[in-house]
Design a protein around this motif. Sequence first.
Motif, PDB file in Angstrom:
ATOM      1  N   PRO A 145     -75.308 -44.868 -39.872  1.00 16.57           N
ATOM      2  CA  PRO A 145     -76.685 -44.955 -39.428  1.00 16.57           C
ATOM      3  C   PRO A 145     -77.012 -46.354 -38.940  1.00 16.57           C
ATOM      4  CG  PRO A 145     -76.613 -45.127 -41.803  1.00 16.57           C
ATOM      5  CD  PRO A 145     -75.193 -44.906 -41.320  1.00 16.57           C
ATOM      6  N   LEU A 146     -78.142 -46.492 -38.256  1.00 13.66           N
ATOM      7  CA  LEU A 146     -78.589 -47.807 -37.805  1.00 13.66           C
ATOM      8  C   LEU A 146     -78.910 -48.661 -39.020  1.00 13.66           C
ATOM      9  CD1 LEU A 146     -80.788 -46.878 -34.735  1.00 13.66           C
ATOM     10  CD2 LEU A 146     -78.486 -47.824 -34.747  1.00 13.66           C
ATOM     11  N   PRO A 147     -78.943 -49.981 -38.848  1.00 16.94           N
ATOM     12  CA  PRO A 147     -79.140 -50.858 -40.004  1.00 16.94           C
ATOM     13  C   PRO A 147     -80.488 -50.666 -40.691  1.00 16.94           C
ATOM     14  CG  PRO A 147     -79.189 -52.113 -37.961  1.00 16.94           C
ATOM     15  CD  PRO A 147     -78.815 -50.717 -37.607  1.00 16.94           C
ATOM     16  N   GLU A 148     -80.465 -50.884 -41.998  1.00 17.63           N
ATOM     17  CA  GLU A 148     -81.707 -50.926 -42.769  1.00 17.63           C
ATOM     18  C   GLU A 148     -82.328 -52.300 -42.551  1.00 17.63           C
ATOM     19  OE1 GLU A 148     -81.139 -49.964 -46.944  1.00 17.63           O
ATOM     20  OE2 GLU A 148     -79.244 -49.025 -46.370  1.00 17.63           O
ATOM     21  N   LYS A 149     -83.647 -52.378 -42.675  1.00 16.43           N
ATOM     22  CA  LYS A 149     -84.334 -53.667 -42.558  1.00 16.43           C
ATOM     23  C   LYS A 149     -85.107 -53.918 -43.843  1.00 16.43           C
ATOM     24  CE  LYS A 149     -84.773 -52.979 -37.657  1.00 16.43           C
ATOM     25  NZ  LYS A 149     -85.663 -52.526 -36.614  1.00 16.43           N
TER      26      LYS A 149
ATOM     27  N   VAL B 183     -79.991 -56.920 -31.614  1.00 20.67           N
ATOM     28  CA  VAL B 183     -78.595 -57.049 -31.208  1.00 20.67           C
ATOM     29  C   VAL B 183     -77.699 -56.159 -32.075  1.00 20.67           C
ATOM     30  CG1 VAL B 183     -76.632 -58.641 -31.129  1.00 20.67           C
ATOM     31  CG2 VAL B 183     -78.843 -59.342 -30.226  1.00 20.67           C
ATOM     32  N   THR B 184     -77.943 -56.135 -33.366  1.00 25.31           N
ATOM     33  CA  THR B 184     -77.144 -55.311 -34.271  1.00 25.31           C
ATOM     34  C   THR B 184     -77.284 -53.833 -33.917  1.00 25.31           C
ATOM     35  OG1 THR B 184     -77.420 -56.946 -36.032  1.00 25.31           O
ATOM     36  CG2 THR B 184     -76.709 -54.741 -36.700  1.00 25.31           C
ATOM     37  N   GLU B 185     -78.516 -53.390 -33.679  1.00 22.27           N
ATOM     38  CA  GLU B 185     -78.742 -51.990 -33.316  1.00 22.27           C
ATOM     39  C   GLU B 185     -78.079 -51.654 -31.990  1.00 22.27           C
ATOM     40  OE1 GLU B 185     -82.963 -51.338 -33.509  1.00 22.27           O
ATOM     41  OE2 GLU B 185     -82.995 -51.629 -35.679  1.00 22.27           O
ATOM     42  N   GLN B 186     -78.162 -52.548 -31.020  1.00 21.38           N
ATOM     43  CA  GLN B 186     -77.551 -52.318 -29.714  1.00 21.38           C
ATOM     44  C   GLN B 186     -76.030 -52.163 -29.840  1.00 21.38           C
ATOM     45  OE1 GLN B 186     -78.344 -55.334 -26.778  1.00 21.38           O
ATOM     46  NE2 GLN B 186     -76.843 -54.533 -25.355  1.00 21.38           N
ATOM     47  N   VAL B 187     -75.403 -53.063 -30.589  1.00 22.72           N
ATOM     48  CA  VAL B 187     -73.952 -53.000 -30.768  1.00 22.72           C
ATOM     49  C   VAL B 187     -73.560 -51.721 -31.496  1.00 22.72           C
ATOM     50  CG1 VAL B 187     -71.993 -54.075 -31.958  1.00 22.72           C
ATOM     51  CG2 VAL B 187     -73.597 -55.480 -30.654  1.00 22.72           C
ATOM     52  N   MET B 188     -74.318 -51.359 -32.518  1.00 20.70           N
ATOM     53  CA  MET B 188     -73.994 -50.149 -33.263  1.00 20.70           C
ATOM     54  C   MET B 188     -74.108 -48.903 -32.381  1.00 20.70           C
ATOM     55  SD  MET B 188     -75.525 -50.957 -37.025  1.00 20.70           S
ATOM     56  CE  MET B 188     -74.804 -49.482 -37.744  1.00 20.70           C
ATOM     57  N   ARG B 189     -75.121 -48.873 -31.523  1.00 21.07           N
ATOM     58  CA  ARG B 189     -75.255 -47.740 -30.594  1.00 21.07           C
ATOM     59  C   ARG B 189     -74.084 -47.698 -29.622  1.00 21.07           C
ATOM     60  NH1 ARG B 189     -80.941 -49.181 -30.571  1.00 21.07           N
ATOM     61  NH2 ARG B 189     -82.052 -47.612 -31.754  1.00 21.07           N
TER      62      ARG B 189
END
Length: 67
Positions: free
Chosen positions: A32-36, A20-26
């Motif tokens: 950059p995309l979130p670190e995990k 969900v976080t990556e989708q919203v950021m895109r």
Amino acid sequence: MKRIVIYGPGCAKCTALAQVTEQVMRELCLEPLPEKVTDAAQLAAAGVLETPALEVDGSIRHGTLPG
């Protein structure tokens, strides 16, 4: 927003938060995309007591006790 980190061992809830976080950021064209972070020692060093946890610009927004 400078840095987003998702903390968790890779469980279903952690994976869902990451997706969900990556989708919203895109959608918002944020990079950059979130670190995990999945390593238990790194979770403890960050003060994460519950997972999943989301850190935004150095502030953990979920997964810690107040104070």
